[in-house]
Design an enzyme around this catalytic site. Structure first.
Site, short mmCIF file in Angstrom:
data_model
loop_
_atom_site.label_atom_id
_atom_site.label_comp_id
_atom_site.label_asym_id
_atom_site.label_seq_id
_atom_site.Cartn_x
_atom_site.Cartn_y
_atom_site.Cartn_z
N HIS A 20 -10.09 -6.30 8.53
CA HIS A 20 -9.35 -7.36 7.81
C HIS A 20 -9.12 -8.60 8.68
CE1 HIS A 20 -8.82 -4.31 4.79
NE2 HIS A 20 -8.09 -3.57 5.58
N ASP A 79 0.84 -1.21 0.00
CA ASP A 79 0.00 0.00 0.00
C ASP A 79 0.87 1.25 0.00
OD1 ASP A 79 -2.17 -1.62 -0.12
OD2 ASP A 79 -3.02 -1.05 1.82
#
Length: 558
Positions: A391, A243
């Site tokens: 997550h 990311d």
């Protein structure tokens, strides 16, 4: 009269006594320093003291950071070169100390309806380098490319990059400072002179001094704080565990949001604003032109476009030692940094036991010589052992497929991102405390605009519905997160308290520093952005126990 006669009487005695006093003071000073260092070392826990009782640091409501992206008007992200002069310069490692990659971009990107890609062959890829700044007498050439981000929908703006250059330098000495310039000398369009230091030679006694670990970075004002703190620690190497830019939180017209799905639910395809990649490269150049960076992909690099193409910006902009490490993919590779062997795994490509990545991993692990590289460190984006609601157990299928293999070959530490918070585990294997299991550390707290993860799955009302946990781009949405079959959470999908394998967790932005001291001890320090630069939010010595957890080499041919 007394004062005038005093020196003649006392001077010889003072000189003699002064030498004794100085000697005594020096001895006491050295002893104090040694005792202080010993006391400091004693104050830092080691994994031998564990497993530790789980600790959760309460959320500091007074510090939320500034999760706002830098605008394109910020001078740190604007283009400052002219013509085909190099910009966005970065260094990355090859698989061994004697080779590195230099990457940069020339020419301007284009965005709009009518774009015409630049010709990558129109500008040469040349690096001049040497150990003396005044004598850059070595020369290397590489390759160049241009990528496009295209959308088959009316009204969406297409993008084409500047010319991306990658040049591999070879035949380098270990732990040596090199100076370099990059560009095309025939135009002429060469960069200024930069420098970097190669990694130490691989052995059980040589290690980089400090390795920075950071994830989920983005380009916010929080990011600038993270980078500032990281620079203050003077790292020799940076690991970015996925990311990078969060360009996919934007529409192609440059409109952004903290939550893409919330704001742009009617978009015909998940758009991105590719200039954010260029902004990130410009902002990071002062660091990455000097300190090597190694990257793994995260979900925000997915970036779908026409013809179902994905990860194009990520695989184009960075240089990876895939070929050098026997990998056929830019999504997974390995490299050595002194006596550490790093394995960079791809969570968003196939990790099944019948797939190419698994087969490559098995061969790579079997060929690691722990006499030469005692430390074995693995990284990928989505964590296996995170207790946050965000997550939660999302990468369970990857854990089921690969954990046994990593355990068999004695991986010491695992670094992940994805969850925007910090967490360190006890040594764990298959959700069970195990002195031979790796320490799992989540550092997805680099500062991106999606803000921090705060709720924990073990808190009342926070356990997610199991069917909602798979990710469609991680394992194709396959479900592997069944209820626990043993232990305190048997029969449940979540624990009802902080799990035993979770040693420490806190929701704060920051970064980590790994300092491998020798073949058995490594100091891990997590730094929070809200603290003074030298302060530690979490610190522990990770200790390898070769006698308790021996690893038998099984050399295989790559």
């Amino acid at each position: 009269m007394a004062s005038s006669s005093l020196p003649s009487i006392l001077l010889p005695v003072n000189v003699f006594e002064l030498n004794n006093i100085l000697s005594l003071v020096l001895t006491l000073t050295i002893t104090s320093i040694l005792l202080a260092n010993e006391a400091m070392a004693m104050a830092i826990p080691t994994t031998l003291d564990g497993p530790f009782k789980p600790v959760t640091i309460p959320l500091d409501e007074s510090f939320r950071g500034n999760a706002i992206d830098l605008p394109d008007t910020d001078p740190r992200v604007q283009r400052t070169v002219e013509g085909f002069e190099p910009e966005q310069i970065s260094v990355s490692l090859s698989s061994t100390h004697d080779s590195v990659w230099i990457s940069w971009i020339t020419g301007e990107f284009q965005i709009g309806d009518n774009i015409k890609p630049l010709d990558p062959k129109s500008v040469a890829s040349v690096v001049r380098y040497g150990t003396l700044r005044s004598q850059l007498n070595r020369r290397a050439t590489g390759y160049s490319l241009v990528y496009s981000q295209l959308y088959p929908f009316l009204g969406l703006q297409n993008y084409t990059s500047g010319i991306i250059h990658h040049v591999r330098l070879t035949g380098m000495k270990p732990d040596t400072l090199y100076h370099y310039q990059c560009g095309d000398p025939s135009i002429p369009a060469m960069s200024g002179t930069y420098c970097f230091r190669t990694m130490p030679d691989s052995s059980s006694t040589s290690y980089p001094s400090r390795i920075a670990i950071v994830g989920d970075v983005g380009l916010t004002y929080n990011t600038t704080s993270t980078v500032s703190h990281m620079i203050s620690n003077r790292p020799d190497l940076i690991l970015l565990v996925g990311d990078v830019t969060y360009a996919n939180l934007y529409l192609t017209n440059g409109t952004g949001s903290d939550c893409y799905a919330c704001s742009f639910a009617n978009s015909p395809i998940h758009e991105t604003y590719q200039p954010r990649w260029d902004y990130w490269g410009r902002y990071m150049q002062p660091v990455l032109s000097k300190v090597p960076i190694m990257v793994v992909e995260g979900n925000h690099e997915y970036e779908e476009q026409a013809e179902n193409r994905t990860f194009i910006a990520y695989t184009s902009r960075f240089a990876f030692p895939s070929k050098e490490s026997g990998s056929l993919s830019k999504f997974y590779y390995s490299f050595n940094a002194g006596g550490i062997h790093f394995i960079m795994l791809g969570a968003y490509v196939s990790f099944d036991k019948s797939g190419d990545q698994y087969k490559w991993l098995e061969e790579d692990l079997a060929n690691v010589d722990r006499e030469v590289t005692p430390w074995l460190v693995a990284t990928w984006h989505a964590p296996w052992y995170s207790t946050y609601k965000a997550h939660y157990r999302e990468a369970e299928c990857m854990r089921v497929a690969m954990e046994d293999l990593l355990y068999k070959y004695g991986v010491d530490v695992v670094f992940n991102g994805h969850v925007h918070a910090y967490e360190r585990s006890n040594r764990v294997y298959n959700y069970t405390l195990d002195p031979c299991g790796p320490v799992h550390i989540t550092v997805g707290d680099g500062g991106n605009r999606e803000k921090m993860a705060v709720p924990h799955a073990d808190e009342p009302g926070n356990c997610p519905e199991p069917s909602t946990t798979p990710d469609k781009i991680l394992g194709g949405g396959k479900f592997c997160g069944f209820n626990f079959t043993s232990g305190p959470a048997a029969g449940k999908f979540c624990w009802d308290r902080q799990p035993d394998y979770s040693a420490f967790r806190e929701s704060s932005f920051g970064h980590g520093i790994l300092e491998v001291k020798n073949e058995t001890h490594a100091l891990w320090t997590w730094h929070r952005n809200q603290d003074f630069y030298e302060a530690a939010g979490d610190q522990i010595y990770i200790v390898r126990q070769n006698d308790l957890c021996p690893v038998q080499p099984e050399v295989m041919k790559l």
